[in-house]
Write an enzyme that holds these catalytic residues in place. Structure first.
Site, PDB file in Angstrom:
ATOM      1  N   SER A 162      38.561  41.182  53.884  1.00 19.13           N
ATOM      2  CA  SER A 162      39.266  39.939  54.185  1.00 19.13           C
ATOM      3  C   SER A 162      38.532  39.115  55.247  1.00 19.13           C
ATOM      4  O   SER A 162      37.827  39.658  56.102  1.00 19.13           O
ATOM      5  CB  SER A 162      40.679  40.236  54.683  1.00 19.13           C
ATOM      6  OG  SER A 162      41.380  41.035  53.759  1.00 19.13           O
TER       7      SER A 162
HETATM    8  N1  SAH Z   1      41.888  45.170  54.251  1.00 17.14           N
HETATM    9  C1  SAH Z   1      40.746  45.377  53.413  1.00 17.14           C
HETATM   10  C2  SAH Z   1      40.817  44.439  52.215  1.00 17.14           C
HETATM   11  C3  SAH Z   1      40.810  45.180  50.962  1.00 17.14           C
HETATM   12  S1  SAH Z   1      41.040  44.198  49.500  1.00 17.14           S
HETATM   13  C4  SAH Z   1      39.475  45.163  54.197  1.00 17.14           C
HETATM   14  O1  SAH Z   1      39.524  44.514  55.233  1.00 17.14           O
HETATM   15  O2  SAH Z   1      38.438  45.651  53.774  1.00 17.14           O
HETATM   16  C5  SAH Z   1      42.506  44.963  48.859  1.00 17.14           C
HETATM   17  C6  SAH Z   1      42.422  46.439  48.570  1.00 17.14           C
HETATM   18  O3  SAH Z   1      43.658  46.833  47.994  1.00 17.14           O
HETATM   19  C7  SAH Z   1      41.345  46.812  47.564  1.00 17.14           C
HETATM   20  O4  SAH Z   1      40.492  47.767  48.142  1.00 17.14           O
HETATM   21  C8  SAH Z   1      42.129  47.410  46.393  1.00 17.14           C
HETATM   22  O5  SAH Z   1      41.458  48.463  45.744  1.00 17.14           O
HETATM   23  C9  SAH Z   1      43.403  47.873  47.072  1.00 17.14           C
HETATM   24  N2  SAH Z   1      44.573  48.032  46.211  1.00 17.14           N
HETATM   25  C10 SAH Z   1      45.011  47.230  45.221  1.00 17.14           C
HETATM   26  N3  SAH Z   1      46.150  47.715  44.684  1.00 17.14           N
HETATM   27  C11 SAH Z   1      46.429  48.872  45.357  1.00 17.14           C
HETATM   28  C12 SAH Z   1      47.478  49.838  45.267  1.00 17.14           C
HETATM   29  N4  SAH Z   1      48.473  49.732  44.375  1.00 17.14           N
HETATM   30  N5  SAH Z   1      47.448  50.890  46.107  1.00 17.14           N
HETATM   31  C13 SAH Z   1      46.449  51.017  47.019  1.00 17.14           C
HETATM   32  N6  SAH Z   1      45.438  50.137  47.145  1.00 17.14           N
HETATM   33  C14 SAH Z   1      45.430  49.077  46.329  1.00 17.14           C
END
Ligand code: SAH
Length: 225
Positions: free
Chosen positions: A67
């Site tokens: 993000s």
């Molecule tokens: N906060 C993270 C952003 C990750 S993007 C950072 O700063 O790096 C969102 C993440 O949510 C992705 O890695 C994706 O794989 C995960 N995601 C999506 N649906 C999900 C679910 N149902 N359970 C767990 N993770 C999930």
């Protein structure tokens, strides 16, 4: 954290905090200090310093993103994590937001769909000396009932609606911050649980990767965790 390795990009971090966060109204001193301490370049592909401090979300493995710093700051500020708080994070991704939360909360529980992202995220946090995080691979859209209730729940992927299991796992007085709505017009919501029910406000408009799993978008559940 090892100070000699962390000071390398302190100037970039300080500039990011001034120009991307403070200039846009992020004021919570704890959030600014936590983001001053977490080395974002550790979480970005190839450790690219120039890219790490860009005012943008960046692509990472598995078609996901890290993000934008401003969004991390606003979400963390709205969550109001305190030193005694138990926080649940859905979507560990690179672990960057997790690290920021871990510096502010008592205990963080974080769930990531992809093991390929979760394992390096856990390794990064261990290398930074962060020990108050418990990791789990799987579908976080149903929460983690074993450790509920949570003082804060932060979801880093866009949901069709606030997942019922997450609302149920929020403590009275607790806050949930999550993006909701179709990908083109998502709202970042702050939901507070009160003795009487739930209060909701919109923080800003945003764009996140889709939430998968039972409470996520049906067509986003294509690959297994
Ligand atoms: N906060 C993270 C952003 C990750 S993007 C950072 O700063 O790096 C969102 C993440 O949510 C992705 O890695 C994706 O794989 C995960 N995601 C999506 N649906 C999900 C679910 N149902 N359970 C767990 N993770 C999930």
């Amino acid at each position: 954290m090892d100070p000699s390795r962390l000071n390398a990009c302190q100037a970039q971090r300080d500039q990011m905090i001034r120009t991307q966060l403070v200039a846009r109204g992020v004021g919570a001193p704890g959030v600014l200090e936590a983001m001053r301490r977490v080395p974002r370049e550790w979480f970005v592909a190839g450790g690219s310093v120039e890219r790490a401090y860009e005012d943008a979300a960046l692509p990472v493995d598995c078609g996901q993103t890290i993000s934008q710093p401003y969004i991390v700051a606003r979400m963390t500020e709205a969550l109001e994590p305190g030193p005694q708080d138990r926080v649940l994070e859905i979507g560990t991704g690179t672990g960057y937001q997790t690290a920021v939360l871990a510096l502010l909360a008592g205990q963080v529980y974080t769930i990531e769909w992809y093991a390929k992202l979760l394992v390096p995220a856990a390794e990064r946090l261990a290398a930074l000396g962060i020990r108050n995080v418990t990791f789990r691979c799987g579908d976080g859209s149903e929460g983690w009932p074993e450790h509920a209730p949570y003082d804060g729940i932060l979801v880093t992927a866009g949901a069709p609606r606030p997942p019922l299991p997450l609302l149920e796992q929020l403590a009275v007085g607790g806050r949930m911050v999550l993006p909701v709505g179709p990908p083109e017009e998502e709202s970042l919501l702050v939901i507070r649980r009160t003795a009487a029910g739930y209060e909701q406000r919109e923080l800003l408009r945003c764009r996140f990767v889709p939430l998968r799993g039972r409470e996520g978008w049906p067509d986003a559940s294509m690959t297994d965790p």
